[in-house]
Design a protein around this motif. Structure first.
Motif, PDB file in Angstrom:
ATOM      1  N   ASP A   8       0.806  -1.227   0.000  1.00  0.00           N
ATOM      2  CA  ASP A   8       0.000   0.000   0.000  1.00  0.00           C
ATOM      3  C   ASP A   8       0.835   1.271   0.000  1.00  0.00           C
ATOM      4  N   ILE A   9       2.086   1.164  -0.402  1.00  0.00           N
ATOM      5  CA  ILE A   9       2.958   2.329  -0.510  1.00  0.00           C
ATOM      6  C   ILE A   9       3.381   2.481  -1.968  1.00  0.00           C
ATOM      7  N   ILE A  10       3.231   3.691  -2.495  1.00  0.00           N
ATOM      8  CA  ILE A  10       3.628   3.983  -3.867  1.00  0.00           C
ATOM      9  C   ILE A  10       4.972   4.703  -3.833  1.00  0.00           C
ATOM     10  N   VAL A  11       5.981   4.087  -4.418  1.00  0.00           N
ATOM     11  CA  VAL A  11       7.295   4.720  -4.529  1.00  0.00           C
ATOM     12  C   VAL A  11       7.343   5.456  -5.862  1.00  0.00           C
ATOM     13  N   ALA A  12       7.663   6.744  -5.821  1.00  0.00           N
ATOM     14  CA  ALA A  12       7.645   7.570  -7.033  1.00  0.00           C
ATOM     15  C   ALA A  12       8.960   8.340  -7.172  1.00  0.00           C
ATOM     16  N   ARG A  13       9.247   8.723  -8.416  1.00  0.00           N
ATOM     17  CA  ARG A  13      10.438   9.527  -8.705  1.00  0.00           C
ATOM     18  C   ARG A  13      10.032  10.788  -9.444  1.00  0.00           C
ATOM     19  N   ARG A  14      10.528  11.934  -8.967  1.00  0.00           N
ATOM     20  CA  ARG A  14      10.251  13.200  -9.627  1.00  0.00           C
ATOM     21  C   ARG A  14      11.129  13.368 -10.858  1.00  0.00           C
ATOM     22  N   LYS A  15      10.814  14.380 -11.651  1.00  0.00           N
ATOM     23  CA  LYS A  15      11.582  14.648 -12.861  1.00  0.00           C
ATOM     24  C   LYS A  15      13.045  14.965 -12.554  1.00  0.00           C
ATOM     25  N   GLY A  17      14.797  13.395 -10.488  1.00  0.00           N
ATOM     26  CA  GLY A  17      15.445  12.153 -10.093  1.00  0.00           C
ATOM     27  C   GLY A  17      15.329  11.804  -8.626  1.00  0.00           C
ATOM     28  N   MET A  18      14.708  12.655  -7.814  1.00  0.00           N
ATOM     29  CA  MET A  18      14.577  12.385  -6.391  1.00  0.00           C
ATOM     30  C   MET A  18      13.356  11.500  -6.120  1.00  0.00           C
ATOM     31  N   TYR A  19      13.449  10.688  -5.063  1.00  0.00           N
ATOM     32  CA  TYR A  19      12.412   9.714  -4.726  1.00  0.00           C
ATOM     33  C   TYR A  19      11.644  10.135  -3.484  1.00  0.00           C
ATOM     34  N   GLU A  33      13.312  13.389  -1.085  1.00  0.00           N
ATOM     35  CA  GLU A  33      14.637  13.808  -0.665  1.00  0.00           C
ATOM     36  C   GLU A  33      15.688  12.706  -0.787  1.00  0.00           C
ATOM     37  N   TYR A  34      15.290  11.568  -1.381  1.00  0.00           N
ATOM     38  CA  TYR A  34      16.208  10.444  -1.476  1.00  0.00           C
ATOM     39  C   TYR A  34      16.659  10.214  -2.919  1.00  0.00           C
ATOM     40  N   ASP A  35      17.890   9.744  -3.067  1.00  0.00           N
ATOM     41  CA  ASP A  35      18.413   9.396  -4.388  1.00  0.00           C
ATOM     42  C   ASP A  35      17.751   8.134  -4.924  1.00  0.00           C
TER      43      ASP A  35
END
Length: 251
Positions: A8-15, A17-19, A33-35
């Motif tokens: 039930d957790i969605i891991v996403a990456r911004r444009k 490159g941060m997660y 704030e994560y690589d």
């Protein structure tokens, strides 16, 4: 971009490159704030922050600080980590179980984990103590169901139980430990079978054994080829059926 959806957790990456992470209602629960954030497993996810790895929980709290060169998922509440090329184990709160002085290692299975130093392997328990001495030239994880592990002495493979007792003598070219406790051995291109008791059931004379990746005797028998003849072997090591030449031609 969505990288994974797990527990039930969605891991996403911004444009950039941060997660970060969202819950299934689309609410952001972990800031970007994560690589890197990998999928959640049993409520924990591996993170990479400024080139170092650690773990967070579903609330985003750091449970193991990002200090390590690499980390493996927790197994039995222990994680295999790498620090400056050396292997170690840490607990859920980041305490050392085994210090980073080992050359190689594998995750816990059946309550034990292999670690090597100076080219030799042994097995520790979850207190970090070696309960099976450092003596093997190679060692694989214990099978989680049968409690047997493949080990090598001077390149010759055998198998031990979780007390360190020899189940299969170290005289084979290769070994496969099955979930049901049987051990398939290979010598000079031929295969044979040992029982969990250490008794040899069928000598290494088979050209081939056909079985599932987990259980050897899932259906009570295993198919084999001996001297070019297709046979079926039962759990007592007896040949119970020999296929005719017509059967073999129709394969």
């Amino acid at each position: 971009d969505i990288q994974s959806i797990c527990e039930d957790i969605i891991v996403a990456r911004r444009k950039d490159g941060m997660y970060g992470c969202f819950n299934i209602r689309g609410e952001q629960i972990i800031p970007f704030e994560y690589d890197e954030i990998r999928s959640f497993v049993e409520g924990r996810a591996r993170i990479r922050y400024k080139g170092r790895f650690g773990f967070i929980d579903k609330s985003g709290e750091i449970i193991v600080p990002p200090f390590y060169d690499e980390v493996e998922n927790f197994v039995d509440n222990c994680s295999l980590v790498t620090v400056k090329g050396k292997k170690a184990f840490v607990s859920l709160n980041g305490d050392w179980i085994a210090s980073p002085i080992y050359d190689d290692g594998d995750s816990f299975s059946y309550g034990l984990a292999a670690l090597s130093q100076n080219g030799k392997y042994g097995y520790i328990d979850k207190t970090g103590n070696f309960v099976i001495p450092v003596q093997y030239s190679a060692a694989k994880s214990f099978n989680g169901k049968s409690g047997i592990a493949a080990v090598a002495l001077d390149g010759a493979w055998g198998a031990i139980d979780n007390k360190g007792n020899t189940v299969v003598p170290n005289q084979y070219d290769g070994i496969k430990v099955c979930d049901d406790g049987y051990v398939v051995v290979e010598k000079d291109g031929k295969t044979g079978i040992y029982a969990k008791s250490g008794a040899i059931m069928f000598p290494a004379v088979c050209d081939r054994l056909t079985y599932s990746s987990g259980d050897l005797f899932r259906n009570g028998v295993v198919s084999a080829r001996v001297n070019g003849e297709r046979v079926s072997i039962d759990q007592n090591g007896n040949v119970i059926y020999r296929y005719s030449s017509l059967d073999m031609q129709s394969e």
